[in-house]
Design an enzyme around this catalytic site. Sequence first.
Site, short mmCIF file in Angstrom:
data_model
loop_
_atom_site.label_atom_id
_atom_site.label_comp_id
_atom_site.label_asym_id
_atom_site.label_seq_id
_atom_site.Cartn_x
_atom_site.Cartn_y
_atom_site.Cartn_z
N GLN A 10 -26.64 -27.96 -6.11
CA GLN A 10 -28.08 -27.57 -6.40
C GLN A 10 -28.69 -27.92 -4.99
O GLN A 10 -28.08 -27.87 -3.87
CB GLN A 10 -28.75 -28.20 -7.52
CG GLN A 10 -28.45 -27.42 -8.90
CD GLN A 10 -27.17 -28.37 -9.54
OE1 GLN A 10 -27.19 -29.60 -9.39
NE2 GLN A 10 -26.32 -27.52 -9.96
N ASN A 24 -22.74 -25.88 -13.33
CA ASN A 24 -23.87 -24.84 -13.02
C ASN A 24 -24.15 -24.54 -11.76
O ASN A 24 -25.08 -23.82 -11.49
CB ASN A 24 -25.31 -25.58 -13.92
CG ASN A 24 -25.35 -27.01 -13.17
OD1 ASN A 24 -24.67 -27.51 -12.77
ND2 ASN A 24 -26.56 -27.51 -13.24
N GLY A 40 -24.87 -20.33 11.08
CA GLY A 40 -23.79 -19.69 10.48
C GLY A 40 -24.38 -18.22 10.96
O GLY A 40 -25.27 -17.84 10.79
N GLY A 53 -25.30 -22.49 1.29
CA GLY A 53 -24.13 -22.42 1.89
C GLY A 53 -23.48 -23.71 2.35
O GLY A 53 -22.97 -24.04 3.56
N LYS A 54 -23.70 -24.73 1.31
CA LYS A 54 -23.41 -26.15 1.56
C LYS A 54 -21.82 -25.94 1.52
O LYS A 54 -21.25 -27.02 2.59
CB LYS A 54 -23.86 -27.07 0.40
CG LYS A 54 -25.63 -27.10 0.19
CD LYS A 54 -25.96 -28.08 -0.79
CE LYS A 54 -25.57 -27.31 -2.34
NZ LYS A 54 -26.47 -26.23 -2.41
N ARG A 58 -25.34 -13.62 -11.36
CA ARG A 58 -26.82 -13.20 -11.48
C ARG A 58 -27.38 -12.80 -10.22
O ARG A 58 -27.12 -13.39 -9.23
CB ARG A 58 -27.64 -14.22 -12.15
CG ARG A 58 -27.53 -14.35 -13.54
CD ARG A 58 -28.60 -15.47 -14.29
NE ARG A 58 -28.31 -16.72 -13.72
CZ ARG A 58 -28.99 -17.90 -14.24
NH1 ARG A 58 -30.20 -17.71 -14.85
NH2 ARG A 58 -28.89 -18.98 -13.61
N PRO A 59 -28.02 -11.61 -9.95
CA PRO A 59 -28.58 -11.32 -8.73
C PRO A 59 -29.58 -12.48 -8.54
O PRO A 59 -30.46 -12.82 -9.30
CB PRO A 59 -29.27 -10.03 -9.12
CG PRO A 59 -29.35 -9.77 -10.66
CD PRO A 59 -28.21 -10.75 -11.07
N ARG A 68 -28.35 -42.58 -24.04
CA ARG A 68 -27.36 -43.61 -24.26
C ARG A 68 -26.59 -43.14 -25.53
O ARG A 68 -26.16 -43.85 -26.03
CB ARG A 68 -27.91 -45.03 -24.30
CG ARG A 68 -28.51 -45.44 -23.11
CD ARG A 68 -29.46 -46.60 -23.33
NE ARG A 68 -30.49 -46.10 -23.99
CZ ARG A 68 -31.53 -47.09 -24.18
NH1 ARG A 68 -31.66 -48.32 -23.72
NH2 ARG A 68 -32.64 -46.58 -25.00
N GLY A 109 -22.33 -23.38 -7.58
CA GLY A 109 -21.09 -22.82 -7.11
C GLY A 109 -21.24 -22.89 -5.64
O GLY A 109 -22.32 -22.60 -5.21
N HIS A 110 -19.97 -23.03 -5.10
CA HIS A 110 -19.93 -23.42 -3.77
C HIS A 110 -18.88 -21.96 -3.40
O HIS A 110 -17.64 -21.86 -3.99
CB HIS A 110 -19.34 -24.30 -2.95
CG HIS A 110 -20.12 -25.58 -3.19
ND1 HIS A 110 -21.46 -25.51 -2.93
CD2 HIS A 110 -19.90 -26.78 -3.48
CE1 HIS A 110 -22.06 -26.68 -3.07
NE2 HIS A 110 -21.11 -27.47 -3.39
N THR A 156 -27.85 -22.08 -16.79
CA THR A 156 -26.76 -21.45 -16.67
C THR A 156 -26.11 -21.47 -18.46
O THR A 156 -25.16 -20.84 -18.31
CB THR A 156 -25.74 -22.12 -15.97
OG1 THR A 156 -25.52 -23.38 -16.05
CG2 THR A 156 -26.14 -21.81 -14.52
N ASP A 178 -27.72 -22.44 -3.05
CA ASP A 178 -27.03 -21.27 -2.51
C ASP A 178 -27.26 -21.14 -1.06
O ASP A 178 -27.22 -19.91 -0.58
CB ASP A 178 -27.39 -19.84 -3.19
CG ASP A 178 -27.25 -19.90 -4.83
OD1 ASP A 178 -26.15 -20.30 -5.11
OD2 ASP A 178 -28.16 -19.82 -5.38
#
Length: 428
Positions: free
Chosen positions: A223, A38, A412, A15-16, A302-303, A142, A40-41, A128, A13
């Site tokens: 991640q 699992n 940023g 900021g990628k 989720r916080p 496998r 998010g951007h 998640t 998280d």
Amino acid sequence: MPAIVLVGAQWGDEGKGKATDLIGGQVDYVVKFNGGNNAGHTVVIDGETYALHLLPSGILTPSVTPVIGNGVVIDLAVLFEELDGLEARGVDTSKLVVSANAHLIPSYNRTLDKVTERFLGKRRIGTTGRGIGPTYADKMSRVGLRVQDLFDEKILRQKVEGALEQKNQLLVKVYNRRAADVDEVTDELLGYADRLRPMVTDTALLLDQALTDGKVVIMEAGQATLLDVDHGTYPFVTSSNATAGGASTGSGIPPTRIDGVIAVLKAYTTRVGEGPFPTELFGDDGDRLRKAGGEFGTTTGRPRRCGWLDTVIGRYATRINGTTDLVVTKLDVLTGYDPVPVCVAYEIDGVRHDEMPMTQTEFHHAVPVFEYFEGWDDDISGARTLADLPPAARRYLEAVEDLCKAPISAVGVGPGREQIVAVRDLVR
């Protein structure tokens, strides 16, 4: 032309997505090389917010070819839901390509992920529940399903049958759940085959040719460093390699063709889920930072747990990834704090540690050693050069650069794509 790896330097998280978007105009290919939905951007373009989970953030740049690499695990329902959502907003997604070797997340692995977490109780990892961990486990055992299997119904059905011989024993006898049906699972997956087929290719070959032709390729991690299955705060980690080393295995681009590693570092620290977090803030202090930074999960809502910047982690990320450039995000969130604490070391049982502790036990007992820096009250959202920042903010960045042992190339100062202080070119 360069192949550049972009990773998170903390617990995710950071900021990628914004960092990828920042250099999007100079890039020809953006490759997601690990993880699944699992992660998010969040990318903000012209006041519009886009939340991406499975797709590479480069999909928002028209000139970029977005690539889902072989190291990713794919929930096909999520993939097409995201594509449909972007297309409904006018985003062209027709250039997306998907590796034939990427693994698929079947419905039974989503079920297993959720029931396993409930079964663990206090020992839960904090996943998640999207089926990512069980799918990577299948890959290593496998018994996994790959994208290419969709195009041979006989092989797909055989693989589903083989996997469910074991999975159904767990579902029924251990977790008291209904057994998964071979036909239901197979038919659900086959239902996506025709739409997916035009997107699928040998992405390792495609990317090799792109680099040979002088194209610029960004390999984007899901991640972050401290969630890497080998180098993170195990067992509270993800199930893939989210560090620079994972870029080669997850994309098929050899390490000898990688020219740089950009690590994204938030100006403070957050993490989601369970696990140790030495600089975590609780109560009103944590709530203030969470509210100021909008720290709620892109994928789950989720916080996020929030705390001060930890440069022990920053140094570790520089060392593990071979960081050539730091991008510091959300500096504006620290406006109004005075002083601004920064963790520079840990104290463990009375002993100072300037580097990451070797063992899980030590890290659980780490107490942060802080240095305090002068804060600032100026609105920095309009800054575009270092000279535009107040002196205290510049001193803070100089300290971060020194403590993390890598040069800062961009900062940023707000959520918009244009709210960036550019220090030096990230594509060289």
